[in-house]
Design a protein around this motif. Structure first.
Motif, PDB file in Angstrom:
ATOM      1  N   ASN A  30       6.851  -0.859  -0.482  1.00  0.00           N
ATOM      2  CA  ASN A  30       7.100  -2.220  -0.008  1.00  0.00           C
ATOM      3  C   ASN A  30       6.729  -3.278  -1.032  1.00  0.00           C
ATOM      4  OD1 ASN A  30       8.146  -1.677   2.632  1.00  0.00           O
ATOM      5  ND2 ASN A  30       6.115  -0.923   3.135  1.00  0.00           N
ATOM      6  N   LEU A  31       6.641  -2.892  -2.289  1.00  0.00           N
ATOM      7  CA  LEU A  31       6.375  -3.829  -3.374  1.00  0.00           C
ATOM      8  C   LEU A  31       7.664  -3.997  -4.164  1.00  0.00           C
ATOM      9  CD1 LEU A  31       2.870  -2.572  -4.514  1.00  0.00           C
ATOM     10  CD2 LEU A  31       3.435  -4.363  -2.858  1.00  0.00           C
ATOM     11  N   PHE A  32       7.985  -5.243  -4.544  1.00  0.00           N
ATOM     12  CA  PHE A  32       9.326  -5.502  -5.052  1.00  0.00           C
ATOM     13  C   PHE A  32       9.414  -6.101  -6.439  1.00  0.00           C
ATOM     14  CE2 PHE A  32       9.431  -5.930  -0.369  1.00  0.00           C
ATOM     15  CZ  PHE A  32      10.074  -4.732  -0.123  1.00  0.00           C
ATOM     16  N   SER A  33       8.295  -6.272  -7.138  1.00  0.00           N
ATOM     17  CA  SER A  33       8.379  -6.901  -8.455  1.00  0.00           C
ATOM     18  C   SER A  33       7.374  -6.268  -9.404  1.00  0.00           C
ATOM     19  CB  SER A  33       8.101  -8.404  -8.351  1.00  0.00           C
ATOM     20  OG  SER A  33       6.743  -8.623  -8.022  1.00  0.00           O
ATOM     21  N   LEU A  34       7.557  -6.535 -10.666  1.00  0.00           N
ATOM     22  CA  LEU A  34       6.606  -6.101 -11.678  1.00  0.00           C
ATOM     23  C   LEU A  34       5.217  -6.651 -11.352  1.00  0.00           C
ATOM     24  CD1 LEU A  34       5.731  -4.906 -14.409  1.00  0.00           C
ATOM     25  CD2 LEU A  34       6.633  -6.974 -15.496  1.00  0.00           C
ATOM     26  N   GLN A  35       5.147  -7.909 -10.930  1.00  0.00           N
ATOM     27  CA  GLN A  35       3.859  -8.515 -10.611  1.00  0.00           C
ATOM     28  C   GLN A  35       3.165  -7.800  -9.448  1.00  0.00           C
ATOM     29  OE1 GLN A  35       6.727 -10.332 -11.066  1.00  0.00           O
ATOM     30  NE2 GLN A  35       6.203 -11.069 -13.108  1.00  0.00           N
ATOM     31  N   ASP A  36       3.938  -7.435  -8.414  1.00  0.00           N
ATOM     32  CA  ASP A  36       3.364  -6.673  -7.300  1.00  0.00           C
ATOM     33  C   ASP A  36       2.803  -5.339  -7.802  1.00  0.00           C
ATOM     34  OD1 ASP A  36       4.158  -8.620  -5.470  1.00  0.00           O
ATOM     35  OD2 ASP A  36       5.887  -7.469  -4.742  1.00  0.00           O
ATOM     36  N   ALA A  37       3.567  -4.665  -8.631  1.00  0.00           N
ATOM     37  CA  ALA A  37       3.134  -3.367  -9.165  1.00  0.00           C
ATOM     38  C   ALA A  37       1.888  -3.523 -10.025  1.00  0.00           C
ATOM     39  CB  ALA A  37       4.265  -2.729  -9.964  1.00  0.00           C
ATOM     40  N   GLN A  38       1.853  -4.561 -10.864  1.00  0.00           N
ATOM     41  CA  GLN A  38       0.667  -4.812 -11.694  1.00  0.00           C
ATOM     42  C   GLN A  38      -0.562  -5.051 -10.824  1.00  0.00           C
ATOM     43  OE1 GLN A  38       2.245  -8.116 -14.007  1.00  0.00           O
ATOM     44  NE2 GLN A  38       2.072  -6.914 -15.881  1.00  0.00           N
ATOM     45  N   TYR A  66      12.717  -2.191 -12.822  1.00  0.00           N
ATOM     46  CA  TYR A  66      12.060  -0.889 -12.679  1.00  0.00           C
ATOM     47  C   TYR A  66      11.629  -0.365 -14.053  1.00  0.00           C
ATOM     48  CZ  TYR A  66      10.860   3.546 -10.571  1.00  0.00           C
ATOM     49  OH  TYR A  66      10.155   4.644 -10.122  1.00  0.00           O
ATOM     50  N   LEU A  67      12.451  -0.565 -15.078  1.00  0.00           N
ATOM     51  CA  LEU A  67      12.078  -0.158 -16.437  1.00  0.00           C
ATOM     52  C   LEU A  67      10.863  -0.949 -16.925  1.00  0.00           C
ATOM     53  CD1 LEU A  67      15.610   0.241 -18.031  1.00  0.00           C
ATOM     54  CD2 LEU A  67      13.985   2.069 -17.480  1.00  0.00           C
ATOM     55  N   ARG A  68      10.817  -2.228 -16.615  1.00  0.00           N
ATOM     56  CA  ARG A  68       9.643  -3.041 -16.978  1.00  0.00           C
ATOM     57  C   ARG A  68       8.396  -2.508 -16.279  1.00  0.00           C
ATOM     58  NH1 ARG A  68      13.170  -8.075 -15.917  1.00  0.00           N
ATOM     59  NH2 ARG A  68      14.065  -8.445 -17.969  1.00  0.00           N
ATOM     60  N   THR A  69       8.556  -2.131 -15.041  1.00  0.00           N
ATOM     61  CA  THR A  69       7.435  -1.567 -14.285  1.00  0.00           C
ATOM     62  C   THR A  69       6.984  -0.254 -14.917  1.00  0.00           C
ATOM     63  OG1 THR A  69       8.163  -2.648 -12.256  1.00  0.00           O
ATOM     64  CG2 THR A  69       6.703  -0.751 -12.005  1.00  0.00           C
ATOM     65  N   GLN A  70       7.944   0.577 -15.327  1.00  0.00           N
ATOM     66  CA  GLN A  70       7.590   1.836 -15.983  1.00  0.00           C
ATOM     67  C   GLN A  70       6.813   1.587 -17.280  1.00  0.00           C
ATOM     68  OE1 GLN A  70       8.108   5.246 -15.106  1.00  0.00           O
ATOM     69  NE2 GLN A  70       8.292   4.178 -13.155  1.00  0.00           N
ATOM     70  N   GLU A  71       7.216   0.586 -18.047  1.00  0.00           N
ATOM     71  CA  GLU A  71       6.500   0.239 -19.285  1.00  0.00           C
ATOM     72  C   GLU A  71       5.064  -0.183 -18.981  1.00  0.00           C
ATOM     73  OE1 GLU A  71       8.734  -2.748 -21.395  1.00  0.00           O
ATOM     74  OE2 GLU A  71      10.521  -1.479 -21.480  1.00  0.00           O
ATOM     75  N   MET A  72       4.889  -1.018 -17.957  1.00  0.00           N
ATOM     76  CA  MET A  72       3.556  -1.465 -17.568  1.00  0.00           C
ATOM     77  C   MET A  72       2.705  -0.277 -17.141  1.00  0.00           C
ATOM     78  SD  MET A  72       1.533  -1.988 -14.628  1.00  0.00           S
ATOM     79  CE  MET A  72       2.695  -2.047 -13.283  1.00  0.00           C
TER      80      MET A  72
END
Length: 153
Positions: A30-38, A66-72
């Protein structure tokens, strides 16, 4: 493995759970952005040696985010094998295969006619492989094609 229970953005609750539970935790659907994932990684107590992340690429602003999230995640010591996208649709299945993720959550009989696998997909021992058809899998679903054709008529 523990799933769900608290509000998606309650990172403190997630951290307390991780502090007291030694098993695997799977969350993030239920998280939808790079910021949420961080924020989940920074403040949610997630453990890269045992927990699983279930961000849904289709709901998380697509493949680019999603690729940005994978990099983070990689920068924080997470293996892509700890990512198992939520969604149960063909888009996540193809992303999981392309990025060598740990798997993909799937519901073969749900969300028809778009959900599930392509008509010629083979499920063996709870694993499914990609078909040879180009695209992301919707192209191989005859019932979905019928819906699109009726909309175009």
């Amino acid at each position: 493995m523990v799933r769900g229970g608290g509000r998606p953005l309650d990172y403190r609750l997630n951290a307390v759970l991780a502090e007291h539970y030694r098993g695997s935790i799977a969350t993030g659907e239920n998280l939808f952005s790079l910021q949420d994932a961080q924020n989940l990684i920074r403040y949610g107590g997630m453990r890269p040696d045992r927990d699983y992340l279930q961000f849904d690429p289709a709901l998380s602003y697509g493949l680019t985010e999603y690729l940005r999230t994978q990099e983070m995640l990689a920068q924080h010591g997470w293996s892509s094998r700890r990512c198992i996208p939520h969604g149960g649709h063909q888009f996540s299945l193809h992303i999981a295969a392309a990025l060598k993720l740990g798997g993909n959550e799937s519901y073969p009989g749900e969300f028809q006619p778009t959900g599930g696998f392509a008509d010629d997909a083979v499920v063996e021992d709870s694993y499914v492989g990609l078909t040879e058809m180009p695209g992301i899998g919707f192209e191989g679903k005859a019932k979905f094609y019928e819906v699109l054709r009726a909309l175009h008529a």
